[in-house]
Scaffold this motif. Structure first.
Motif, PDB file in Angstrom:
ATOM      1  N   GLY A 193       0.814  -1.216   0.000  1.00  0.00           N
ATOM      2  CA  GLY A 193       0.000   0.000   0.000  1.00  0.00           C
ATOM      3  C   GLY A 193       0.844   1.260   0.000  1.00  0.00           C
ATOM      4  O   GLY A 193       0.531   2.233  -0.708  1.00  0.00           O
ATOM      5  N   SER A 208      -2.612   4.782   2.694  1.00  0.00           N
ATOM      6  CA  SER A 208      -2.763   3.623   1.809  1.00  0.00           C
ATOM      7  C   SER A 208      -2.179   2.366   2.448  1.00  0.00           C
ATOM      8  O   SER A 208      -2.778   1.282   2.372  1.00  0.00           O
ATOM      9  CB  SER A 208      -2.084   3.897   0.474  1.00  0.00           C
ATOM     10  OG  SER A 208      -2.165   2.765  -0.374  1.00  0.00           O
ATOM     11  N   VAL A 212      -4.448  -1.039   3.260  1.00  0.00           N
ATOM     12  CA  VAL A 212      -4.132  -2.345   2.672  1.00  0.00           C
ATOM     13  C   VAL A 212      -3.700  -3.332   3.754  1.00  0.00           C
ATOM     14  O   VAL A 212      -4.041  -4.528   3.691  1.00  0.00           O
ATOM     15  CB  VAL A 212      -3.040  -2.184   1.598  1.00  0.00           C
ATOM     16  CG1 VAL A 212      -2.693  -3.534   0.979  1.00  0.00           C
ATOM     17  CG2 VAL A 212      -3.500  -1.234   0.495  1.00  0.00           C
TER      18      VAL A 212
END
Length: 227
Positions: A193, A208, A212
């Motif tokens: 991510g 991110s 993830v």
């Protein structure tokens, strides 16, 4: 005699061609004529299928197989062995893995199709909300299709790229650690991510990576609990 023969004194030669007389009818009578007498057909002497497929001619019907009579021990291409499953701890579950190639193919494919479906559904709902209820059906359909083709491929491609990186990192960590567990999945999710948003700055990278990693951890727990 011709005029040229009379002037030159040549003598005429007797004609060498002789006419042949037609054969008399007695010669046809004296020559032997061939005779043909057909024999009567006997149905009892006719052969049927049982004459060459009976017990005396072919005792084992399996001999009709194209590979009949071949020694299967010497045919290596007939003995197909599946690839051995991964022997790392945690790799053999209800979702068995034969290595990083299986994880890469199956994981990326399932993730891409799932994200594509979710993105298409999201686009359909968005297109229906944006188009007014009084609009003609063709305009509403056009709005829905535009939203689906915008959201679906975007979400599917993004998730597919993250899944490829995730499976590669997860398999690498599992290879060096010697086992597959939830820690591998969470670490691989965080790294993949962060790498996906590495060009957007530190804050998007952390967001991110956290998202993830959370999804990977939830999948690891679900797989361990249900499967």
């Amino acid at each position: 005699m011709s005029i040229w023969g009379t002037l030159t004194g040549q003598k005429s030669s007797p004609s060498s061609s002789t006419t042949s007389s037609p054969p008399s009818s007695s010669s046809y009578a004296s020559s032997p004529q061939p005779t043909f007498q057909p024999t009567a057909f006997d149905p009892s002497s006719a052969q049927d299928v049982s004459s060459f497929l009976g017990d005396a001619a072919l005792s084992d019907p399996s001999q009709l197989h194209p590979l009949a009579g071949l020694n299967q021990q010497t045919l290596d291409y007939l003995s197909l062995e599946e690839s051995a499953l991964s022997d790392l701890p945690g790799a053999r579950s209800a979702l068995p893995s034969r290595g990083w190639s299986d994880d890469l193919c199956y994981g990326t494919g399932v993730t891409y199709l799932s994200a594509l479906t979710i993105g298409g559904t999201w686009g359909m709902i968005e297109g229906l909300r944006r188009s007014p209820a009084s609009a003609p059906p063709k305009l509403r359909l056009n709005s829905v299709l535009n939203s689906m083709t915008r959201r679906g491929p975007f979400l599917g491609n993004s998730a597919g790229v993250i899944a490829m990186v995730y499976n590669g990192i997860n398999s690498t960590i599992g290879y060096y650690r010697g086992r597959h567990d939830s820690a591998n999945s969470i670490a691989a999710g965080a790294l993949s991510g962060m790498l996906f948003k590495s060009t957007k700055g530190l804050r998007p990278m952390l967001i991110s990576g956290s998202l993830v990693a959370g999804v990977a951890g939830a999948w690891a727990v679900t797989k361990k609990t249900l499967f």
